[in-house]
Design a protein around this motif. Structure first.
Motif, mmCIF file in Angstrom:
data_model
loop_
_atom_site.group_PDB
_atom_site.id
_atom_site.type_symbol
_atom_site.label_atom_id
_atom_site.label_comp_id
_atom_site.label_asym_id
_atom_site.label_seq_id
_atom_site.Cartn_x
_atom_site.Cartn_y
_atom_site.Cartn_z
ATOM 1 N N ALA A 90 -24.604 -13.428 9.852
ATOM 2 C CA ALA A 90 -25.950 -13.453 9.284
ATOM 3 C C ALA A 90 -26.864 -14.423 10.021
ATOM 4 C CB ALA A 90 -25.877 -13.832 7.809
ATOM 5 N N HIS A 91 -26.266 -15.353 10.754
ATOM 6 C CA HIS A 91 -27.037 -16.296 11.570
ATOM 7 C C HIS A 91 -26.964 -15.959 13.059
ATOM 8 C CE1 HIS A 91 -26.732 -18.670 7.802
ATOM 9 N NE2 HIS A 91 -27.899 -19.138 8.204
ATOM 10 N N GLY A 92 -26.609 -14.713 13.356
ATOM 11 C CA GLY A 92 -26.659 -14.240 14.728
ATOM 12 C C GLY A 92 -25.434 -14.496 15.564
ATOM 13 N N ILE A 93 -24.349 -14.968 14.953
ATOM 14 C CA ILE A 93 -23.104 -15.230 15.690
ATOM 15 C C ILE A 93 -22.096 -14.175 15.248
ATOM 16 C CG2 ILE A 93 -21.268 -16.891 16.160
ATOM 17 C CD1 ILE A 93 -23.277 -19.106 15.442
ATOM 18 N N HIS A 94 -21.850 -13.225 16.108
ATOM 19 C CA HIS A 94 -21.058 -12.056 15.735
ATOM 20 C C HIS A 94 -19.613 -12.169 16.240
ATOM 21 C CE1 HIS A 94 -24.633 -10.046 14.250
ATOM 22 N NE2 HIS A 94 -25.265 -10.433 15.355
ATOM 23 N N ARG A 95 -18.746 -11.392 15.589
ATOM 24 C CA ARG A 95 -17.326 -11.311 15.932
ATOM 25 C C ARG A 95 -16.648 -12.685 15.886
ATOM 26 N NH1 ARG A 95 -15.544 -6.653 17.759
ATOM 27 N NH2 ARG A 95 -13.833 -7.638 18.927
ATOM 28 N N ALA A 96 -17.064 -13.511 14.938
ATOM 29 C CA ALA A 96 -16.510 -14.859 14.840
ATOM 30 C C ALA A 96 -15.059 -14.844 14.371
ATOM 31 C CB ALA A 96 -17.361 -15.710 13.900
ATOM 32 N N GLY A 118 -20.420 -21.619 23.373
ATOM 33 C CA GLY A 118 -21.630 -22.357 23.709
ATOM 34 C C GLY A 118 -22.617 -22.527 22.567
ATOM 35 N N HIS A 119 -22.212 -22.195 21.348
ATOM 36 C CA HIS A 119 -23.105 -22.370 20.205
ATOM 37 C C HIS A 119 -23.184 -23.838 19.783
ATOM 38 C CE1 HIS A 119 -23.511 -18.065 19.682
ATOM 39 N NE2 HIS A 119 -22.186 -17.948 19.699
ATOM 40 N N CYS A 120 -22.149 -24.599 20.093
ATOM 41 C CA CYS A 120 -22.101 -26.023 19.771
ATOM 42 C C CYS A 120 -21.443 -26.765 20.931
ATOM 43 C CB CYS A 120 -21.287 -26.264 18.487
ATOM 44 S SG CYS A 120 -21.952 -25.444 17.023
ATOM 45 N N ARG A 121 -21.779 -28.040 21.034
ATOM 46 C CA ARG A 121 -21.200 -28.830 22.128
ATOM 47 C C ARG A 121 -19.805 -29.340 21.780
ATOM 48 N NH1 ARG A 121 -26.291 -30.895 21.748
ATOM 49 N NH2 ARG A 121 -25.498 -32.820 20.796
ATOM 50 N N THR A 122 -19.575 -29.668 20.522
ATOM 51 C CA THR A 122 -18.298 -30.228 20.080
ATOM 52 C C THR A 122 -17.883 -29.581 18.769
ATOM 53 O OG1 THR A 122 -19.308 -31.992 18.756
ATOM 54 C CG2 THR A 122 -18.914 -32.459 21.109
ATOM 55 N N THR A 123 -16.611 -29.732 18.427
ATOM 56 C CA THR A 123 -16.155 -29.205 17.144
ATOM 57 C C THR A 123 -16.826 -29.953 15.989
ATOM 58 O OG1 THR A 123 -14.199 -30.657 17.212
ATOM 59 C CG2 THR A 123 -13.934 -28.395 18.026
ATOM 60 N N GLN A 124 -17.094 -31.236 16.161
ATOM 61 C CA GLN A 124 -17.786 -31.969 15.100
ATOM 62 C C GLN A 124 -19.179 -31.406 14.872
ATOM 63 O OE1 GLN A 124 -16.549 -34.416 12.964
ATOM 64 N NE2 GLN A 124 -18.454 -33.809 11.946
ATOM 65 N N PHE A 169 -19.004 -28.341 12.747
ATOM 66 C CA PHE A 169 -18.913 -28.641 11.323
ATOM 67 C C PHE A 169 -20.260 -29.117 10.790
ATOM 68 C CE2 PHE A 169 -14.426 -28.306 12.003
ATOM 69 C CZ PHE A 169 -13.898 -27.984 10.760
ATOM 70 N N ASP A 170 -20.947 -29.943 11.568
ATOM 71 C CA ASP A 170 -22.242 -30.469 11.110
ATOM 72 C C ASP A 170 -23.286 -29.362 10.959
ATOM 73 O OD1 ASP A 170 -21.142 -32.990 11.138
ATOM 74 O OD2 ASP A 170 -21.978 -33.548 13.085
ATOM 75 N N ARG A 171 -23.241 -28.352 11.821
ATOM 76 C CA ARG A 171 -24.248 -27.285 11.784
ATOM 77 C C ARG A 171 -23.857 -26.116 10.889
ATOM 78 N NH1 ARG A 171 -26.334 -26.261 18.019
ATOM 79 N NH2 ARG A 171 -27.433 -28.252 18.302
ATOM 80 N N TYR A 172 -22.568 -25.744 10.923
ATOM 81 C CA TYR A 172 -22.183 -24.489 10.297
ATOM 82 C C TYR A 172 -21.076 -24.592 9.247
ATOM 83 C CZ TYR A 172 -24.708 -22.359 14.223
ATOM 84 O OH TYR A 172 -25.675 -21.992 15.135
#
Length: 278
Positions: free
Chosen positions: A113-119, A146-152, A155-158
């Motif tokens: 729903a936020h544009g990140i498919h096949r997660a 490439g949606h996030c720089r780190t795993t942290q 978690f902070d964004r998604y």
């Protein structure tokens, strides 16, 4: 000299990145003498871990980290020195893994729903065990893509509580988890209590109930940045008569506060949870 015991670590059987035998080798290289593999809600890595630990001359403690819901928040309880073949434990863990699979599908839908498919497919591609998918697998996928720089940051964004792809779940009850652990011959230990999102009254109620249900131990770690917090949990363990446990919560090289076996010593004022196993 105190034993170097590390009783909290993860392999690719849950959300770690190394095979159980590779976790064993890293533990031994770091001087660990007593080692437990405690994958989330999963015991399939224990046979490989036990064989590797024996070959390397370490005392092996079969374990598991069970997801529990208490007062609306997640609590992690370690089952240490369990019999992984116990049928009630195996059935209970299978139920929790189904909850994890259901949550994974919902996380994937929210990310789409936020544009990140096949997660979901992406999380499965980085998981060593397709039967157990956790948020950390989604975090690694988000970094890989490439949606996030780190795993942290993932978690902070998604994935963190209240974020865009967070899915609340109800795990098993504390009483059930301790019943499985004790039925499998193990000891129950509250893992990393400082991470649990409870206020002071809820924490007191948790420890009171855990003690009443026969819980034996409290995981006590001393981070260099938080000695006061460490001292507080030492005092709590003494107050309740809990045995002390020590674990790195290792998931991957370079991740987390501690590498395997590289934590401060358990204070001499606490009885080690491993005292009657070694």
């Amino acid at each position: 000299m105190p034993l170097n015991a590390d009783l909290h670590s993860h392999s690719c059987a849950s959300d770690g990145v190394l095979a159980p035998s590779d976790v064993a080798a890293r533990a031994r290289a770091n001087g660990v003498q007593v080692w437990a593999l405690t994958d989330h809600d999963e015991t399939r890595g224990l046979a490989e871990a036990a064989q590797a630990a024996s070959a390397l001359g370490m005392v092996f403690v079969p374990g598991v980290e069970i997801s529990v819901t208490w007062a609306g928040h997640t609590v992690h309880v370690l089952g240490l020195n369990i019999d992984p073949a116990d049928t009630a434990l195996a059935a209970g863990l299978a139920q929790i893994r189904q909850v994890r699979r259901d949550r994974a599908r919902r996380i994937s839908d929210l990310l789409a729903a936020h544009g990140i498919h096949r997660a979901l497919q992406g999380a499965l591609s980085v998981a060593g065990n397709p039967a157990l998918i956790g948020r950390l697998h989604f975090a690694r996928f988000l970094v890989e893509q490439g949606h996030c720089r780190t795993t942290q940051q993932a978690f902070d964004r998604y994935l963190g509580e209240g974020r865009r792809a967070y899915v609340p779940v109800r795990w098993t009850r504390l009483k059930a988890a301790l019943g499985w652990i004790h039925g499998a011959g193990g000891k129950a230990v509250i893992a990393h209590p400082w991470r649990h999102r409870h206020d002071a009254n809820q924490q007191t109620a948790l420890f009171d109930t855990f003690k009443d249900l026969g819980g034996e131990g409290l995981e006590v770690l001393a981070g260099p940045r938080a000695p006061a917090r460490h001292d507080a949990y030492v005092r709590l363990a003494q107050h309740y008569g809990f045995e002390g446990s020590r674990g790195s919560d290792f998931h991957a090289p370079g991740a987390g506060h501690f590498d395997l076996g590289r934590m401060p010593d358990l204070p001499a004022s606490l009885t080690p949870v491993w005292h009657d196993w070694v």
